[in-house]
Design a protein around this motif. Sequence first.
Motif, PDB file in Angstrom:
ATOM      1  N   HIS A 117       0.884  -1.133   0.053  1.00 64.37           N
ATOM      2  CA  HIS A 117      -0.128   0.156   0.025  1.00 64.37           C
ATOM      3  C   HIS A 117       0.925   1.071  -0.053  1.00 64.37           C
ATOM      4  O   HIS A 117       1.927   1.017   0.243  1.00 64.37           O
ATOM      5  N   HIS A 277      -0.964   6.541   7.856  1.00 66.94           N
ATOM      6  CA  HIS A 277      -0.145   5.959   6.444  1.00 66.94           C
ATOM      7  C   HIS A 277       0.360   7.037   5.492  1.00 66.94           C
ATOM      8  O   HIS A 277       1.474   6.961   4.772  1.00 66.94           O
ATOM      9  N   ARG A 312      -6.967   8.781  -3.965  1.00 68.88           N
ATOM     10  CA  ARG A 312      -6.408   8.508  -2.672  1.00 68.88           C
ATOM     11  C   ARG A 312      -6.908   9.298  -1.724  1.00 68.88           C
ATOM     12  O   ARG A 312      -6.319  10.214  -1.642  1.00 68.88           O
ATOM     13  N   ALA A 329      -8.948   1.648  -1.805  1.00 74.90           N
ATOM     14  CA  ALA A 329      -8.690   0.651  -0.588  1.00 74.90           C
ATOM     15  C   ALA A 329      -8.772  -0.909  -1.114  1.00 74.90           C
ATOM     16  O   ALA A 329      -9.961  -1.213  -1.316  1.00 74.90           O
ATOM     17  N   LYS A 334      -5.259  -1.407   3.982  1.00 74.74           N
ATOM     18  CA  LYS A 334      -5.402  -0.373   3.518  1.00 74.74           C
ATOM     19  C   LYS A 334      -6.686   0.179   4.028  1.00 74.74           C
ATOM     20  O   LYS A 334      -7.068   1.393   4.281  1.00 74.74           O
ATOM     21  N   THR A 338      -7.437   3.563   6.254  1.00 74.95           N
ATOM     22  CA  THR A 338      -8.453   4.729   5.917  1.00 74.95           C
ATOM     23  C   THR A 338      -9.572   4.901   6.986  1.00 74.95           C
ATOM     24  O   THR A 338      -9.819   6.187   7.372  1.00 74.95           O
TER      25      THR A 338
END
Length: 459
Positions: A117, A277, A312, A329, A334, A338
């Motif tokens: 990711h 992230h 994104r 995702a 991921k 999020t």
Amino acid sequence: MNLENIKKVHFIAIGGSVMHNLALALHQKGIQVSGSDDEIYEPAASKLAKAGIKPEAGWHPEQITPELDAIILGMHAQKDNPELLKARELGLNIYSFPEFIKKLSENKQRIVIGGSHGKSTITSMIMHVLKHAGKPFDYLVGAELEGFDLTVSISSAPIIVIEGDEYLSSKIDPVPKFLKYDHHIGVISGIEWDHKNVFPTMDDYTQQFDEFADKTPKAGSLIYCEEDALANIVGSKEREDVRKSPYSAHNSKIVDGKTILVTKDHGNVPIKIFGKHNLQNISAAFEVCKLIGIKVNTFYEAIASFKGAANRLTLLDEANGHLVYKDYAHAPSKLVATVDAMHHQFPDKKLCVAYELHTFSSLDPDYLKQYKGTLKNCDQAFIYVNPANLKLKDGKPFTEEDLRKAFDQNDLKYFDDTDQLVNAMLTFKKSHAQCAFAFLSSGHFNHINFKTIAHELVS
């Protein structure tokens, strides 16, 4: 291989994301480009048509002639593709696109961003900073980015920044793409099992990243996220004369729903993105930029204006205390990243997430257990599966109970109809004064109109 020596190139399966952008990049250089595919979707269809190189649907072996300098073979093309068979019969030069990119960049410094990711975002961040700094560079990235017409650029620049995908190069060359580039600087953002159809076990999958790290040359650099358990194991292994640069999430704070980077010598730097992230991605991009001579103050000046790559964690709409995001995702790590990012960024809002199970792995009942606990920070979780996609992958229909058990979420709701899904989200909004909505998928929720739906959700 030099661009000056290439006159005619043919793309088999030209409709792919990187494939059609590479075709357009070569076309802009004055190279004669042709291509084929059984079906081409938007935005590739419109872009190719505008350039005058959109092919008729189907495979046309008569296009394969001895005059072609190169055949670029996409992953979508099967081993028995009639154009591929003709090219082999004629003894033409056949390349997967990563092989072709490597050939064109043999005299460049190659920076390859790998990981399960964050690849597109880190690559995009580096591109954004280099452009801000006025440093010439080439690139290959899997997402569209503001300020760049194409996702591929080939020129005489001394540097190329490449998003390194771990998926296979082509049907006749089943080697991960990121192993083809022979990087000088390599990045591993994180490792989480994916692509079960080609890497049946976690060990099989992790081995690809170990091989990627092992390909780092003497005097080369390997940058890896030390906060990711597997990336840290793979990255920290001793390799002779390889510079190791572990990184972690950049120091930050949240003020009034906005993330601010906290730096030692450059003050507080407000940014337009958020989530752990992304803070890790910023640190990865920072380490790369240091190695190629970007000054620290230039990096922070540039990163402050970075809005993110297309799809994104993109803000679709915001009004009346509500906001709607869309994010790419494709895997459990991921998804949870999020969800957790939105949960911490907007603590005063009720979080409603719609997640589409889309990839081959995600639609595998045995793989579903990887999603356990990923939606625990949602106030309401909806799962969507496109029945046509499930049928295409020969999968059996899910039940709501199947998914509740797999995700370990008793209030989870399951939909296979997008109208019903959207109505459920609108109903949720009526019960709460302030909501944060998210559509999360590597797919497209059966081509729903996100802009229109987002407007409804915030109205």
